[in-house]
Write a protein that holds these residues in place. Structure first.
Motif, PDB file in Angstrom:
ATOM      1  N   MET A  41       0.628  -0.908  -0.035  1.00 28.39           N
ATOM      2  CA  MET A  41      -0.138   0.114  -0.029  1.00 28.39           C
ATOM      3  C   MET A  41       1.062   1.297  -0.154  1.00 28.39           C
ATOM      4  SD  MET A  41      -2.490   0.990   3.282  1.00 28.39           S
ATOM      5  CE  MET A  41      -4.354   1.233   2.449  1.00 28.39           C
ATOM      6  N   ILE A  45       2.963  11.825  -1.357  1.00 28.62           N
ATOM      7  CA  ILE A  45       2.535  13.354  -0.894  1.00 28.62           C
ATOM      8  C   ILE A  45       3.465  14.156  -1.686  1.00 28.62           C
ATOM      9  CG2 ILE A  45       2.589  14.869   1.000  1.00 28.62           C
ATOM     10  CD1 ILE A  45       1.987  12.433   2.680  1.00 28.62           C
ATOM     11  N   GLU A  47       3.721  16.933  -2.860  1.00 30.34           N
ATOM     12  CA  GLU A  47       4.220  18.486  -2.610  1.00 30.34           C
ATOM     13  C   GLU A  47       5.226  18.437  -1.648  1.00 30.34           C
ATOM     14  OE1 GLU A  47       0.977  16.876  -2.335  1.00 30.34           O
ATOM     15  OE2 GLU A  47      -0.029  18.082  -0.772  1.00 30.34           O
TER      16      GLU A  47
ATOM     17  N   GLN B  36      -5.105  11.612  -1.684  1.00 30.99           N
ATOM     18  CA  GLN B  36      -4.726  10.268  -1.908  1.00 30.99           C
ATOM     19  C   GLN B  36      -5.182   9.204  -0.934  1.00 30.99           C
ATOM     20  OE1 GLN B  36      -2.039  10.228  -4.161  1.00 30.99           O
ATOM     21  NE2 GLN B  36      -2.333  12.145  -4.813  1.00 30.99           N
ATOM     22  N   PRO B  38      -5.361   5.196  -1.297  1.00 33.94           N
ATOM     23  CA  PRO B  38      -4.901   4.092  -2.116  1.00 33.94           C
ATOM     24  C   PRO B  38      -6.307   2.839  -1.637  1.00 33.94           C
ATOM     25  CG  PRO B  38      -3.587   4.109  -0.335  1.00 33.94           C
ATOM     26  CD  PRO B  38      -4.388   5.435  -0.224  1.00 33.94           C
ATOM     27  N   PRO B  39      -6.213   1.963  -2.322  1.00 37.14           N
ATOM     28  CA  PRO B  39      -7.371   0.956  -2.123  1.00 37.14           C
ATOM     29  C   PRO B  39      -6.907   0.159  -0.622  1.00 37.14           C
ATOM     30  CG  PRO B  39      -6.238   0.430  -4.279  1.00 37.14           C
ATOM     31  CD  PRO B  39      -5.538   1.674  -3.668  1.00 37.14           C
ATOM     32  N   ILE B  40      -8.078  -0.346  -0.223  1.00 35.98           N
ATOM     33  CA  ILE B  40      -7.658  -0.850   1.153  1.00 35.98           C
ATOM     34  C   ILE B  40      -6.751  -2.279   0.943  1.00 35.98           C
ATOM     35  CG2 ILE B  40      -8.992  -2.171   2.976  1.00 35.98           C
ATOM     36  CD1 ILE B  40     -11.711  -0.783   1.835  1.00 35.98           C
ATOM     37  N   LYS B  55      -6.369   1.062   6.068  1.00 37.10           N
ATOM     38  CA  LYS B  55      -7.126   2.207   5.291  1.00 37.10           C
ATOM     39  C   LYS B  55      -6.247   3.457   5.753  1.00 37.10           C
ATOM     40  CE  LYS B  55     -11.648   0.412   5.150  1.00 37.10           C
ATOM     41  NZ  LYS B  55     -13.256   0.499   5.382  1.00 37.10           N
ATOM     42  N   THR B  56      -6.106   4.280   4.773  1.00 39.84           N
ATOM     43  CA  THR B  56      -5.486   5.531   4.708  1.00 39.84           C
ATOM     44  C   THR B  56      -5.950   6.398   3.869  1.00 39.84           C
ATOM     45  OG1 THR B  56      -3.293   6.578   4.964  1.00 39.84           O
ATOM     46  CG2 THR B  56      -3.601   5.062   3.319  1.00 39.84           C
ATOM     47  N   TYR B  58      -4.413  10.755   2.493  1.00 37.39           N
ATOM     48  CA  TYR B  58      -3.945  11.968   2.711  1.00 37.39           C
ATOM     49  C   TYR B  58      -4.794  12.891   2.317  1.00 37.39           C
ATOM     50  CZ  TYR B  58      -1.106  16.033   1.838  1.00 37.39           C
ATOM     51  OH  TYR B  58      -0.446  17.377   1.614  1.00 37.39           O
ATOM     52  N   PRO B  60      -5.087  16.882   1.169  1.00 40.84           N
ATOM     53  CA  PRO B  60      -4.164  17.977   1.236  1.00 40.84           C
ATOM     54  C   PRO B  60      -4.663  19.165   2.039  1.00 40.84           C
ATOM     55  CG  PRO B  60      -4.412  17.059  -1.190  1.00 40.84           C
ATOM     56  CD  PRO B  60      -5.368  16.202  -0.386  1.00 40.84           C
ATOM     57  N   PHE B  65      -2.006  12.771   8.404  1.00 40.18           N
ATOM     58  CA  PHE B  65      -3.025  11.824   7.907  1.00 40.18           C
ATOM     59  C   PHE B  65      -3.065  10.535   8.637  1.00 40.18           C
ATOM     60  CE2 PHE B  65      -0.313   9.095   5.413  1.00 40.18           C
ATOM     61  CZ  PHE B  65       0.677   9.544   5.224  1.00 40.18           C
ATOM     62  N   LEU B  67      -3.547   6.600   9.524  1.00 40.91           N
ATOM     63  CA  LEU B  67      -3.378   5.335   8.759  1.00 40.91           C
ATOM     64  C   LEU B  67      -3.891   4.232   9.956  1.00 40.91           C
ATOM     65  CD1 LEU B  67      -0.579   3.674   6.726  1.00 40.91           C
ATOM     66  CD2 LEU B  67      -1.275   2.374   8.542  1.00 40.91           C
ATOM     67  N   ALA B  93       2.521  14.874   7.452  1.00 38.57           N
ATOM     68  CA  ALA B  93       2.600  14.897   5.892  1.00 38.57           C
ATOM     69  C   ALA B  93       3.706  15.660   5.506  1.00 38.57           C
ATOM     70  CB  ALA B  93       1.271  15.244   5.507  1.00 38.57           C
TER      71      ALA B  93
END
Lengths: 320, 320
Positions: A41, A45, A47, B36, B38-40, B55-56, B58, B60, B65, B67, B93
């Motif tokens: 996974m 980021i 930026e 952002q 991503p799939p689980i 799960k997560t 981010y 902006p 963020f 997790l 972040a």
């Protein structure tokens, strides 16, 4: 949940034969057991020039499995912080409860990555190695050499890198620690042409080694490429190699040296690509001739994380 | 890294209007920002009837963020342990460092899941609601009703479930906490036919609600299906609905009620399926007529986790 700090973990876990055996076991597990290892996974980021990766693998037969969160934030040097960080959880496989937090700031990743290089060299490199070349002079370059020392008795190191100061520090440290001569070379070409084993440890996004530099008998371990945009080897090297080994083919296709080679149709998936676990399962030298060229493509696996975390947990709890 | 326990988190974070606004913001973020997510990630441990999900997301503009690692081990009752567990990290972040560990044992997941139900009902259910039906009498059924209370002033609850004892406990608790009448119904059909809003909170793998039971004007929130094998609604309900809303379409296709409906060709991806964030972005009632049937399919998103974790962190640190 037990919590262990980097300091404690560093005290109880160092590169040695036990660690290399654990990581070798991880690769064998990937072949012989029904390991549950989902795809990595990743959160980007952009930026902040950063990424966070999550890896995990449940290996049947173990009471716990690791889930690792690792970060790479490549502007951190501007903040006076290390670029990479991370931690691992050990989760109880019977009831899902978190049993331990190994707050190692990426130390165990360094160890298990270096150990994988040693496992590859153990089965793939020539028995008699005089000189080891390393591209890059960071922490992982040091760990790779320390781990390699457990499986091959080399006498000299060639190194190249971008910063004179870091190269001099590297030379000083490695000469003292490994009692070998370290030569700082002008460029990667000179390192590759004059070394029996070559280890690449860079975050490069374009090849740092060209195929024509690679001499008969060389073993290459490329451990830098672990993301879709990274690459350390001229893909022609994969075609030239007598033996090309992936830690996990499905990962190398996406993240490793295999990606570019497939994209450019330099190799095909059917070209007899081998996984490291196939070799460790057989416990036999994978190199056939002294003049063969062998290449190990290491992207890093959740199975390694689980085995090193279990090892660390055992050491940390049995000593207390 | 700060570490907060479940006890501390429960003290500072409860279901209220602020929490619902945070979760509403998460859905709006998913539409309006370059989140952002991503799939689980999922590890199955079938021999122990267990799974671990990661799960997560981010978002902006936020400094940190989340997790989240959550577990469901459905033999745990035999061990006297809760089936579900989990914890969240807050990761910086800017530099990738872990800032906080919210060791909440899944409490914040319960809160953000219930809040999502309330956000859906706020924009989708009739303004005037007399009776709310709930299938299942566990913790999430309670939280859903407490969150719903923040957006609709219902007078009665209908409930059905498998165990008499749990249903009686549920009735007693909810009557006291919400000051409404709770009626234990014989079956789901009776709940559905006699409720303005229906909430399904089960781990069912086959439909618990049939399409023909669903009356004009009903709003359904189905929050139980969060895995490839789960399902709570007769897929015909999705075709019958005037408005069908997913938390995230790409997740519902794989994990939610949408999966079976697509597999059986009962709906198509082009059938005007809406994401909850499209609705929250507009801040307008999504229901067009009082007699419309509306359905919200909630699988749970990393964006909700990040917003609830940031909220918890703010509350936990500003009070200290």
């Amino acid at each position: 949940m037990l919590i262990f700090t980097e300091e404690e973990i560093r005290k109880y876990v160092q590169i040695n034969d036990e660690v290399i055996q654990e990581v070798e076991g991880a690769f064998t597990d990937l072949q012989s057991k029904n390991v549950q290892m989902p795809p990595i996974m990743r959160v980007d980021i952009p930026e902040n020039n950063g990424e966070v990766d999550v890896k995990t693998a449940y290996i049947p037969g173990h009471e716990m499995f690791a889930l690792k969160v690792s970060s790479g934030f490549f502007n951190n040097y501007k903040l006076g912080l290390p670029s990479t960080g991370g931690l691992m959880f050990l989760i109880n496989a019977l009831n899902g409860q978190p049993e331990a937090l190994l707050y190692d700031n990426g130390y165990l990743t360094d160890i298990r990555t270096a150990a994988a290089g040693a496992v590859a060299a153990k089965y793939m490199a020539k028995e008699k190695v005089h000189t080891v070349g390393v591209i890059g002079a960071g922490a992982q370059a040091r760990y790779q050499l320390m781990a390699l020392r457990e499986v091959r008795h080399f006498k000299e190191i060639n190194v190249c890198g971008r910063t004179k100061k870091r190269l001099l520090e590297f030379k000083h440290e490695m000469e003292e620690k490994l009692q070998v001569k370290v030569t700082i070379k002008e460029n990667a070409e000179s390192v590759v042409k004059n070394s029996d084993i070559v280890i690449t440890t860079t975050p490069a996004t374009e090849p740092v080694i060209q195929s024509e530099w690679v001499q008969p008998g060389t073993h290459i371990t490329a451990m830098g490429s672990d993301a879709e945009h990274k690459q350390e080897l001229d893909p022609e090297i994969l075609r030239k190699a007598n033996l090309y080994v992936c830690d996990v083919i499905s990962q190398c296709e996406v993240l490793g040296e295999l990606r570019s080679a497939l994209e450019q149709n330099i190799v095909e998936k059917t070209d007899g690509i081998v996984e490291l676990g196939e070799i460790t399962s057989q416990k036999e030298m994978a190199r056939k001739k002294v003049d063969d060229i062998t290449v190990a493509d290491l992207t890093g696996t959740g199975a390694q994380d689980t085995r090193i975390a279990l090892y660390a947990y055992k050491k940390l709890t049995e000593e207390k």
